[in-house]
Design an enzyme around this catalytic site. Sequence first.
Site, PDB file in Angstrom:
ATOM      1  N   GLY A 125      52.627  45.630  39.753  1.00  0.00           N
ATOM      2  CA  GLY A 125      51.240  45.429  40.437  1.00  0.00           C
ATOM      3  C   GLY A 125      50.716  46.939  41.085  1.00  0.00           C
ATOM      4  O   GLY A 125      51.166  47.833  40.522  1.00  0.00           O
ATOM      5  N   VAL A 126      49.972  46.718  42.089  1.00  0.00           N
ATOM      6  CA  VAL A 126      49.457  47.970  42.970  1.00  0.00           C
ATOM      7  C   VAL A 126      50.795  48.740  43.420  1.00  0.00           C
ATOM      8  O   VAL A 126      50.611  49.956  43.471  1.00  0.00           O
ATOM      9  CB  VAL A 126      48.550  47.514  43.834  1.00  0.00           C
ATOM     10  CG1 VAL A 126      49.047  46.759  45.050  1.00  0.00           C
ATOM     11  CG2 VAL A 126      47.570  48.744  44.031  1.00  0.00           C
ATOM     12  N   ASP A 127      51.790  48.050  43.710  1.00  0.00           N
ATOM     13  CA  ASP A 127      52.902  48.611  44.273  1.00  0.00           C
ATOM     14  C   ASP A 127      53.359  49.619  43.534  1.00  0.00           C
ATOM     15  O   ASP A 127      53.681  50.843  43.663  1.00  0.00           O
ATOM     16  CB  ASP A 127      54.071  47.810  44.718  1.00  0.00           C
ATOM     17  CG  ASP A 127      54.994  48.277  45.820  1.00  0.00           C
ATOM     18  OD1 ASP A 127      55.938  47.313  45.879  1.00  0.00           O
ATOM     19  OD2 ASP A 127      54.908  49.476  46.258  1.00  0.00           O
ATOM     20  N   ASN A 154      56.350  44.868  49.044  1.00  0.00           N
ATOM     21  CA  ASN A 154      57.188  43.704  49.421  1.00  0.00           C
ATOM     22  C   ASN A 154      57.890  44.219  50.686  1.00  0.00           C
ATOM     23  O   ASN A 154      58.050  45.266  51.195  1.00  0.00           O
ATOM     24  CB  ASN A 154      57.889  43.408  48.291  1.00  0.00           C
ATOM     25  CG  ASN A 154      59.018  44.372  47.823  1.00  0.00           C
ATOM     26  OD1 ASN A 154      59.573  45.294  48.529  1.00  0.00           O
ATOM     27  ND2 ASN A 154      58.961  45.066  46.627  1.00  0.00           N
ATOM     28  N   THR A 163      47.101  38.730  46.206  1.00  0.00           N
ATOM     29  CA  THR A 163      46.257  37.669  45.003  1.00  0.00           C
ATOM     30  C   THR A 163      46.911  38.077  43.412  1.00  0.00           C
ATOM     31  O   THR A 163      46.354  37.474  42.534  1.00  0.00           O
ATOM     32  CB  THR A 163      44.667  37.946  44.973  1.00  0.00           C
ATOM     33  OG1 THR A 163      44.635  39.389  44.782  1.00  0.00           O
ATOM     34  CG2 THR A 163      44.160  37.718  46.495  1.00  0.00           C
ATOM     35  N   ASP A 205      40.908  51.833  40.071  1.00  0.00           N
ATOM     36  CA  ASP A 205      42.445  51.773  40.527  1.00  0.00           C
ATOM     37  C   ASP A 205      42.609  52.636  41.733  1.00  0.00           C
ATOM     38  O   ASP A 205      42.065  53.837  41.988  1.00  0.00           O
ATOM     39  CB  ASP A 205      42.957  52.919  39.203  1.00  0.00           C
ATOM     40  CG  ASP A 205      44.257  53.174  39.472  1.00  0.00           C
ATOM     41  OD1 ASP A 205      45.033  53.572  38.427  1.00  0.00           O
ATOM     42  OD2 ASP A 205      44.970  52.881  40.492  1.00  0.00           O
ATOM     43  N   ILE A 206      43.165  51.892  42.670  1.00  0.00           N
ATOM     44  CA  ILE A 206      43.186  52.488  43.986  1.00  0.00           C
ATOM     45  C   ILE A 206      44.008  53.597  44.137  1.00  0.00           C
ATOM     46  O   ILE A 206      43.802  54.593  45.077  1.00  0.00           O
ATOM     47  CB  ILE A 206      43.802  51.360  45.086  1.00  0.00           C
ATOM     48  CG1 ILE A 206      43.305  51.533  46.512  1.00  0.00           C
ATOM     49  CG2 ILE A 206      45.325  51.495  44.747  1.00  0.00           C
ATOM     50  CD1 ILE A 206      43.804  50.324  47.464  1.00  0.00           C
ATOM     51  N   TYR A 255      52.030  37.589  44.186  1.00  0.00           N
ATOM     52  CA  TYR A 255      52.251  36.584  45.490  1.00  0.00           C
ATOM     53  C   TYR A 255      51.395  35.499  45.330  1.00  0.00           C
ATOM     54  O   TYR A 255      51.462  34.455  46.110  1.00  0.00           O
ATOM     55  CB  TYR A 255      52.116  37.257  46.662  1.00  0.00           C
ATOM     56  CG  TYR A 255      53.184  37.989  47.055  1.00  0.00           C
ATOM     57  CD1 TYR A 255      54.265  38.278  46.203  1.00  0.00           C
ATOM     58  CD2 TYR A 255      53.359  38.691  48.294  1.00  0.00           C
ATOM     59  CE1 TYR A 255      55.448  38.818  46.696  1.00  0.00           C
ATOM     60  CE2 TYR A 255      54.628  39.458  48.676  1.00  0.00           C
ATOM     61  CZ  TYR A 255      55.443  39.691  47.759  1.00  0.00           C
ATOM     62  OH  TYR A 255      56.717  40.175  48.114  1.00  0.00           O
TER      63      TYR A 255
HETATM   64  N1  APR Z   1      44.278  49.445  41.994  1.00  0.00           N
HETATM   65  C1  APR Z   1      43.667  48.406  42.569  1.00  0.00           C
HETATM   66  N2  APR Z   1      44.160  47.063  42.691  1.00  0.00           N
HETATM   67  C2  APR Z   1      45.220  46.900  41.856  1.00  0.00           C
HETATM   68  C3  APR Z   1      45.714  47.790  40.954  1.00  0.00           C
HETATM   69  C4  APR Z   1      45.518  49.118  41.133  1.00  0.00           C
HETATM   70  N3  APR Z   1      46.116  50.043  40.379  1.00  0.00           N
HETATM   71  N4  APR Z   1      46.994  47.300  40.407  1.00  0.00           N
HETATM   72  C5  APR Z   1      46.843  45.860  40.859  1.00  0.00           C
HETATM   73  N5  APR Z   1      45.815  45.425  41.466  1.00  0.00           N
HETATM   74  C6  APR Z   1      45.340  44.292  42.354  1.00  0.00           C
HETATM   75  C7  APR Z   1      45.732  43.174  41.542  1.00  0.00           C
HETATM   76  O1  APR Z   1      44.757  42.923  40.460  1.00  0.00           O
HETATM   77  C8  APR Z   1      45.676  42.000  42.645  1.00  0.00           C
HETATM   78  O2  APR Z   1      44.303  41.528  42.868  1.00  0.00           O
HETATM   79  O3  APR Z   1      46.032  44.403  43.580  1.00  0.00           O
HETATM   80  C9  APR Z   1      45.960  42.899  43.818  1.00  0.00           C
HETATM   81  C10 APR Z   1      47.243  42.632  44.509  1.00  0.00           C
HETATM   82  O4  APR Z   1      48.280  42.276  43.175  1.00  0.00           O
HETATM   83  P1  APR Z   1      49.837  42.683  43.410  1.00  0.00           P
HETATM   84  O5  APR Z   1      49.861  44.129  43.152  1.00  0.00           O
HETATM   85  O6  APR Z   1      50.456  41.837  42.359  1.00  0.00           O
HETATM   86  O7  APR Z   1      50.303  42.400  44.906  1.00  0.00           O
HETATM   87  P2  APR Z   1      50.892  41.024  45.645  1.00  0.00           P
HETATM   88  O8  APR Z   1      50.061  39.760  44.974  1.00  0.00           O
HETATM   89  O9  APR Z   1      50.389  41.299  46.900  1.00  0.00           O
HETATM   90  O10 APR Z   1      52.209  40.735  45.187  1.00  0.00           O
HETATM   91  C11 APR Z   1      53.116  41.863  45.887  1.00  0.00           C
HETATM   92  O11 APR Z   1      54.011  42.356  43.923  1.00  0.00           O
HETATM   93  O12 APR Z   1      54.037  44.235  42.927  1.00  0.00           O
HETATM   94  C12 APR Z   1      55.068  43.495  43.589  1.00  0.00           C
HETATM   95  O13 APR Z   1      56.519  44.875  45.213  1.00  0.00           O
HETATM   96  C13 APR Z   1      55.429  43.987  45.095  1.00  0.00           C
HETATM   97  O14 APR Z   1      56.729  42.347  45.584  1.00  0.00           O
HETATM   98  C14 APR Z   1      55.365  42.689  45.839  1.00  0.00           C
HETATM   99  C15 APR Z   1      54.335  41.970  45.181  1.00  0.00           C
END
Ligand code: APR
Length: 169
Positions: free
Chosen positions: A31-33, A23, A117, A9-10, A120
Amino acid sequence: MLAEVLKSDITRLDVDAIVNAANRSLLGGGGVDGAIHRAAGPGLLEECGKFGHCDTGKAVITKAYNLPCRHVIHTPGSVWRGGGNGEAELLKSCYMSCLSLACDYELETIAFPSISTGIYGFPLREASHIAVFTVFSWNKDFPRKVIFVTFSEEATEIYREVLSRFNVR
Ligand code: APR
């Protein structure tokens, strides 16, 4: 450039900066955001609000508030629309923009999630190639180390396989 793959978990990493797959509004999401904003607390959203927005492929840097790291670098990734719409170039630009800020701030270690990944929809293998090749093409003094943070077994295996081509496990 030192690099490693770490399944984690980052939000738990004590590094100079973690990268947020944001975004364009910079106002948080899933997600990670979502994980980063939850862990950082309201101060992060308040600072992000001061930027107004961030274009896809660009990046902004903020403090990290309640996170164990020192900074958060926010970069909106490219939404996958089939591959013929400049998605790869925009994703490469995300990594370049983040590396450029890390260099400006002379950050030693930064951690990237697998940008674009998740929600998006960017194909994981292609995205990992873009991520690793862009990082290994970076030839400035900073950052000195990049951690590719994965969140699934599949992503971990793919990133390890791509990194092994650079003799890195
Ligand atoms: N730690 C590390 N990696 C993570 C975590 C975490 N806590 N949570 C999710 N991930 C990974 C996901 O498994 C994926 O491989 O981060 C990667 C990116 O996934 P997303 O978070 O869905 O981001 P993205 O695909 O770039 O989409 C961005 O999603 O959360 C919204 O506001 C954000 O609109 C934007 C969109």
